[in-house]
Write an enzyme that holds these catalytic residues in place. Structure first.
Site, PDB file in Angstrom:
ATOM      1  N   GLU A   1      73.613 100.550  29.948  1.00  0.00           N
ATOM      2  CA  GLU A   1      73.366  99.442  29.020  1.00  0.00           C
ATOM      3  C   GLU A   1      73.714  99.963  27.640  1.00  0.00           C
ATOM      4  O   GLU A   1      73.070 100.869  27.126  1.00  0.00           O
ATOM      5  CB  GLU A   1      71.909  98.986  29.104  1.00  0.00           C
TER       6      GLU A   1
ATOM      7  N   CYS B   1      69.387  95.798  20.823  1.00  0.00           N
ATOM      8  CA  CYS B   1      70.686  95.722  21.491  1.00  0.00           C
ATOM      9  C   CYS B   1      71.103  94.285  21.758  1.00  0.00           C
ATOM     10  O   CYS B   1      72.286  93.949  21.702  1.00  0.00           O
ATOM     11  CB  CYS B   1      70.664  96.522  22.795  1.00  0.00           C
TER      12      CYS B   1
END
Length: 503
Positions: free
Chosen positions: A246, A280
């Site tokens: 990720e 994020c």
């Protein structure tokens, strides 16, 4: 014969490192630098405990994980204080992170048994004499390399789900948040003493993470930048160790002409400025149709100017956790303004030391770093577009594809727009709505990485599916035997062929 003097061994590296308060630079604590031998020992201990853990019935693992959840809930104040001290985020933000973590851990604990149990699958006409079953087995030991921006919630998307799937875990927290990682393992050992060592923590910087990727773990779950992910992936490739990555995002928000502008402005400011923009899946780009663009900007700026960044108890958000990130933020603002953008809130002067005040830019050219690179600071670009079709095209033009949001008057239209976006997770009339829904998988593509955490897909990603067939009776025509007459095989082939030509 010539004799050579052996080369002196390289000087030993430091054995400890300090974690610091991002606001003041004050040393919080010293932590060990774990090298390859330490990491190998942690993996060995976790693997030994994992054998016993995997052998437990699903109900036993469920009870243990729920006990860990209750222990974390009991320690919430202490763990939140550690998170706040190491990251600089306000205490309330740290508490929210822990609340989300508890929700996800609860879901993983309660649903793992159903997802992992052996299930029958249809054998089909050609294999009617076989009973077929599928079961998902734990991989063994998972190496988790965590980030600093959400040092509990993000890695627990791998840790909690991997444990629920029957694995052991070796966790390397960010070098900025080592005490937070240690607190998770301490709570686990306290709640489940009979499985102490199943979750182990190793601390250090990049070399410790590299040692973990090389340690023989059965999968690595990594969260960080695309550049670091590529280096981790190269190490994993040496041993064909699977990797879940990720790697951040450049998330876009689309605002249609009929959107609730107050709701959109509130969500944009929270999504862009919360946690000092260090999220994020936070908001970095906004595409608003031209007829409401100016009014949306006004409402965003009005809300952004009310925020109070800093280290005080009443701060809206804290300082930048990683010192070098302020220069990235400054460069993105400077280059956007030089290219003709307008700062309608803040500007280059907003970057003062390690605290960055809110910045709202508009009219930013699409090739500027502020729109192509992850800024990871309290900066948002709000650009005007002709229509939602142009907004979708620009939102999808990024090499990142993690999260997105759509604001419009019709929920049905919003869902239709969401389906056109490349992002792995989309919220309609909210931002980050998916973060609190543990049944939904989370992850992206492109420079946002690959693989999923959370939900059934995330839990099963830490397992290996095993297919089993058991012959129930002899087939009328055995196509896998040399002793079956050719004429019988030919009749069977003709029968199956004819059946599939008609259907």
């Amino acid at each position: 014969m010539t004799h050579t003097t052996p080369a002196a061994p390289p000087p030993a590296g430091p054995t400890t490192f300090a974690s610091r308060d991002p606001a003041t630079g004050r040393v919080l604590a010293d932590h060990p630098v774990h090298g390859p031998d330490d990491v190998a020992d942690a993996v060995r201990r976790s693997r030994e405990a994992a054998g016993r853990w995997a052998a437990l019935p699903a109900a036993g693992r469920r009870s243990a994980l729920l006990a860990w959840k209750r222990e974390l809930a009991a320690r919430l104040d202490a763990v939140a204080a550690t998170v706040a001290a190491e990251t600089g985020k306000p205490r309330a933000d740290a508490e929210l992170e822990l609340l989300l973590t508890l929700v996800h851990l609860d879901w993983a604990a309660r649903h793992a048994g159903r997802l992992l149990r052996r299930r029958r699958v249809r054998s089909g006409w050609l294999a009617a004499n076989q009973s077929a079953t599928l079961v998902h087995r734990p991989l063994g030991v998972i190496g988790v390399i965590g980030p600093w921006n959400y040092p509990v919630y993000t890695p627990m998307g791998s840790i909690g789900y991997a444990l629920a799937a029957g694995n052991g875990v070796v966790f390397k927290p960010s070098e900025y948040t080592p005490a937070t990682g240690a607190a998770l393992a301490e709570a686990f050992d306290a709640a489940v003493p009979e499985s102490a060592g199943l979750l182990t923590v190793v601390t250090g910087a990049g070399p410790t993470g590299e040692a973990l990727a090389r340690s023989g773990v059965d999968k690595v779950a990594f969260t960080g930048s695309p550049g670091t992910a590529r280096r981790v992936m190269a190490v994993c490739a040496e041993s064909l160790t699977p990797l879940l990555a990720e790697c951040g995002g450049k998330d876009a928000v689309i605002v249609a002409a009929d959107a609730d502008l107050d709701a959109a402005a509130d969500a944009v400011v929270w999504g862009a400025m919360g946690n000092a923009g260090q999220t994020c899946a936070g908001v970095e780009r906004v595409y608003a149709v031209r007829e409401i663009h100016e009014e949306l900007c006004r409402r965003i700026v009005e809300r952004a100017r009310d925020l109070r960044p800093g280290a005080g108890a009443d701060a809206s958000y804290g300082p930048m956790t990683m010192p070098g990130q302020t220069e990235v933020v400054r460069r993105h603002i400077t280059e956007a303004l030089a290219a003709g953008a307008e700062a309608v809130c803040g500007g280059t002067d907003s970057v003062a030391g390690n605290v960055v005040a809110p910045v709202v830019l508009t009219g930013v050219p699409e090739d500027c770093p502020a729109l192509t690179e992850e800024t990871f600071g309290p900066v948002v670009v709000v650009n005007a577009v002709t229509d939602v079709d142009e907004a979708v095209r620009l939102a999808d033009a990024s090499r990142y594809a993690l999260g997105a949001a759509v604001f419009c008057g019709s929920r049905r239209t919003g869902a239709a727009l969401a389906s056109r976006l490349r992002a792995g997770a989309v919220s309609v009339n909210s931002v980050l709505g998916f973060a609190a829904v543990p049944a939904l998988p989370f992850g992206g593509s492109g420079d946002s990485g690959f693989g999923r955490v959370h939900g059934a897909e995330g839990l099963l990603s830490f397992t290996a599916p095993q297919s089993v067939t058991v012959r129930r009776f002899a087939a009328p025509v055995d196509l896998t035997s040399f002793r079956t007459p050719a004429a019988a095989k030919a009749r069977a082939v003709a029968l199956v062929r004819g059946l599939h030509r008609r259907r």
